[in-house]
Design a protein around this motif. Structure first.
Motif, mmCIF file in Angstrom:
data_model
loop_
_atom_site.group_PDB
_atom_site.id
_atom_site.type_symbol
_atom_site.label_atom_id
_atom_site.label_comp_id
_atom_site.label_asym_id
_atom_site.label_seq_id
_atom_site.Cartn_x
_atom_site.Cartn_y
_atom_site.Cartn_z
ATOM 1 N N LEU A 156 0.818 -1.202 0.000
ATOM 2 C CA LEU A 156 0.000 0.000 0.000
ATOM 3 C C LEU A 156 0.857 1.260 0.000
ATOM 4 N N ASP A 157 0.327 2.316 -0.605
ATOM 5 C CA ASP A 157 1.007 3.608 -0.564
ATOM 6 C C ASP A 157 1.059 4.115 0.874
ATOM 7 N N SER A 158 2.098 4.865 1.195
ATOM 8 C CA SER A 158 2.319 5.295 2.579
ATOM 9 C C SER A 158 1.160 6.112 3.133
ATOM 10 N N TYR A 159 0.509 6.917 2.283
ATOM 11 C CA TYR A 159 -0.564 7.761 2.782
ATOM 12 C C TYR A 159 -1.828 6.958 3.125
ATOM 13 N N LEU A 160 -1.929 5.743 2.575
ATOM 14 C CA LEU A 160 -3.067 4.882 2.893
ATOM 15 C C LEU A 160 -2.772 3.947 4.070
ATOM 16 N N ARG A 161 -1.492 3.731 4.320
ATOM 17 C CA ARG A 161 -1.097 2.661 5.240
ATOM 18 C C ARG A 161 -1.622 2.877 6.650
ATOM 19 N N TRP A 162 -1.512 4.115 7.152
ATOM 20 C CA TRP A 162 -1.926 4.378 8.529
ATOM 21 C C TRP A 162 -3.420 4.136 8.705
ATOM 22 N N GLN A 163 -4.242 4.657 7.776
ATOM 23 C CA GLN A 163 -5.693 4.484 7.873
ATOM 24 C C GLN A 163 -6.071 3.002 7.829
ATOM 25 N N LEU A 164 -5.470 2.265 6.912
ATOM 26 C CA LEU A 164 -5.795 0.848 6.779
ATOM 27 C C LEU A 164 -5.266 0.043 7.962
ATOM 28 N N GLU A 165 -4.157 0.484 8.516
ATOM 29 C CA GLU A 165 -3.632 -0.186 9.709
ATOM 30 C C GLU A 165 -4.630 -0.078 10.861
ATOM 31 N N GLN A 166 -5.214 1.103 11.030
ATOM 32 C CA GLN A 166 -6.197 1.287 12.091
ATOM 33 C C GLN A 166 -7.429 0.416 11.858
ATOM 34 N N GLU A 167 -7.870 0.338 10.613
ATOM 35 C CA GLU A 167 -9.021 -0.505 10.291
ATOM 36 C C GLU A 167 -8.698 -1.976 10.538
ATOM 37 N N LEU A 168 -7.464 -2.375 10.207
ATOM 38 C CA LEU A 168 -7.050 -3.758 10.392
ATOM 39 C C LEU A 168 -7.005 -4.117 11.872
ATOM 40 N N VAL A 169 -6.500 -3.210 12.695
ATOM 41 C CA VAL A 169 -6.450 -3.444 14.144
ATOM 42 C C VAL A 169 -7.857 -3.618 14.700
ATOM 43 N N ARG A 170 -8.778 -2.775 14.267
ATOM 44 C CA ARG A 170 -10.173 -2.877 14.724
ATOM 45 C C ARG A 170 -10.776 -4.218 14.327
ATOM 46 N N LEU A 171 -10.510 -4.630 13.099
ATOM 47 C CA LEU A 171 -11.032 -5.894 12.598
ATOM 48 C C LEU A 171 -10.489 -7.078 13.401
ATOM 49 N N LEU A 172 -9.204 -7.069 13.654
ATOM 50 C CA LEU A 172 -8.578 -8.190 14.362
ATOM 51 C C LEU A 172 -9.005 -8.234 15.822
ATOM 52 N N GLU A 173 -9.211 -7.074 16.420
ATOM 53 C CA GLU A 173 -9.712 -7.036 17.796
ATOM 54 C C GLU A 173 -11.114 -7.623 17.871
ATOM 55 N N ASN A 174 -11.946 -7.332 16.873
ATOM 56 C CA ASN A 174 -13.309 -7.880 16.839
ATOM 57 C C ASN A 174 -13.295 -9.374 16.545
ATOM 58 N N PHE A 175 -12.304 -9.834 15.794
ATOM 59 C CA PHE A 175 -12.195 -11.266 15.483
ATOM 60 C C PHE A 175 -11.989 -12.066 16.772
ATOM 61 N N GLY A 176 -11.082 -11.613 17.619
ATOM 62 C CA GLY A 176 -10.918 -12.208 18.939
ATOM 63 C C GLY A 176 -10.211 -13.551 18.987
ATOM 64 N N GLY A 177 -9.891 -14.126 17.821
ATOM 65 C CA GLY A 177 -9.201 -15.413 17.803
ATOM 66 C C GLY A 177 -7.701 -15.229 17.644
ATOM 67 N N THR A 178 -7.060 -16.255 17.115
ATOM 68 C CA THR A 178 -5.615 -16.209 16.904
ATOM 69 C C THR A 178 -5.299 -15.574 15.555
ATOM 70 N N THR A 179 -4.379 -14.625 15.567
ATOM 71 C CA THR A 179 -3.903 -14.010 14.332
ATOM 72 C C THR A 179 -2.390 -14.128 14.283
ATOM 73 N N ILE A 180 -1.876 -14.592 13.165
ATOM 74 C CA ILE A 180 -0.428 -14.587 12.932
ATOM 75 C C ILE A 180 -0.148 -13.524 11.878
ATOM 76 N N TYR A 181 0.688 -12.579 12.253
ATOM 77 C CA TYR A 181 0.922 -11.385 11.432
ATOM 78 C C TYR A 181 2.378 -11.376 10.982
ATOM 79 N N VAL A 182 2.601 -11.600 9.698
ATOM 80 C CA VAL A 182 3.958 -11.642 9.155
ATOM 81 C C VAL A 182 4.386 -10.247 8.712
ATOM 82 N N SER A 183 5.589 -9.866 9.116
ATOM 83 C CA SER A 183 6.092 -8.548 8.734
ATOM 84 C C SER A 183 7.609 -8.504 8.898
ATOM 85 N N HIS A 184 8.243 -7.550 8.201
ATOM 86 C CA HIS A 184 9.642 -7.235 8.485
ATOM 87 C C HIS A 184 9.758 -5.799 8.984
ATOM 88 N N ASN A 185 8.593 -5.186 9.282
ATOM 89 C CA ASN A 185 8.544 -3.797 9.729
ATOM 90 C C ASN A 185 8.363 -3.753 11.239
#
Length: 341
Positions: free
Chosen positions: A150-179
């Protein structure tokens, strides 16, 4: 070679490692896309793979949601068709329609149901892919660097949406990153991977404050390293910096390196214990600070770890110029003892 071993509960666990270290392959093995040579994979008490017992559950029956970097949407299907392709296999058509409406609303893709993937932005494609994963009612969600494309200007907004989604999921999430910054903000625990091997699982705070290995320290942003030779219970010879340093006692016998964060090293007026006399190689202005690169007296310029990087508030760096000779001080409790692996 891949040698991975870790456990995760109902939490977001990061697999943190450099490109090519085996993170994506680990996810593929869990999902059943790739078959390990040996080992066990267990989710919620259900064995998905066991080489000794000859168990190898089909990918479609593993209830594992894997979000690829490319999102892997069907290009010839609309948003609705992509999501319904999963729902219709699990429930009656009427119930599937209701679930579709719920997913599109919660992921802010309502109104895009008749669009094809090529008509969507990267962020919209990601949310459609996540909706399709959630439609399968997974017991675990695995995300393979979901923000990297994703472009840098979109990344922060989508990161927040992703965090909200994963918190609502409530199960196990494996998140791969080098950042490391992304991992620090999103994940509660982290497992470092280096050259196909996993290290112990720990909290992100523990890893940031006290990484145990050189690979972990590199990934979590430590900028200064030297090979060491143990001199006594509380003293080492920093091979690359050509100086003796007092360290937190006792010095770990397995330690092969020391690491010091750039903002913990400060200029000082004169020599003394744990001070290093250096020549200023370069002064670089960053957005909020000044980066000063130093070469310790006697150090080999060609050594991988010989340079020392310090980061100072701009006002404290005024007057420092290339070619200057300065002393810097390192406090013993700011020195990290690091194993090779």
């Amino acid at each position: 070679m891949l040698d991975a071993e870790f456990e995760a509960g109902n939490e977001i666990l990061a697999l943190l490692g450099a490109s090519g270290c085996g993170k994506s392959m680990t996810l593929k093995c869990i999902a059943g896309v790739e078959r390990p040579d040996e080992g066990r994979i267990v989710i919620d008490g259900i064995t998905l793979f066991d080489s000794e017992k000859k168990i190898d559950v089909f990918p479609q029956k593993r209830r594992v949601g894997l979000l690829f970097q490319s999102y892997a949407l069907f290009p010839n299907m609309t948003v609705e068709q992509n999501i319904m392709s999963v729902l219709i296999s699990r429930m009656a058509k009427e119930d599937a329609k209701k679930r579709l409406a719920c997913l599109t609303e919660s992921l802010y893709i309502s109104g895009l149901e008749n669009h094809y993937p090529v008509q969507l932005s990267g962020g919209q494609q990601q949310r459609v892919a996540l909706a399709r994963i959630l439609a399968s009612d997974p017991s675990i969600i695995m995300l393979d660097e979901p923000l990297s494309a994703l472009d840098s200007y979109l990344r922060w907004q989508l990161e927040q949406e992703l965090v909200r989604l994963l918190e609502n999921f409530g199960g196990t999430t494996i998140y791969v990153s080098h950042n490391r910054d992304e991992v620090y903000r999103i994940c509660g625990k982290v497992c470092v991977m280096s050259r196909g091997r996993t290290e112990r699982v720990c909290t992100v705070d523990d890893l940031f404050e006290a990484p145990r290995t050189l690979a972990a320290a590199l990934l979590f942003g430590c900028k200064n390293y030297s090979r060491i030779e143990r001199v006594s219970e509380d003293k080492v010879w920093a091979v690359d910096w050509k100086t003796y340093l007092c360290c937190p006692a006792p010095v770990d016998g397995d330690a092969r390196y020391i690491g010091v964060r750039a903002h913990y090293i400060e200029p000082c007026a004169e020599g003394g214990e744990n001070t290093i006399h250096c020549t200023v190689l370069r002064v670089t202005q960053d957005v909020f600070s000044t980066i000063v690169m130093l070469l310790p007296d006697g150090a080999e310029p060609s050594s991988d770890f010989s340079n020392i990087r310090i980061e100072l508030p701009k006002e404290r760096a005024r007057g420092i110029r290339k070619g200057d000779a300065i002393f810097v001080k390192i406090k013993p409790h700011d020195i990290m003892m690091l194993k090779k692996s």
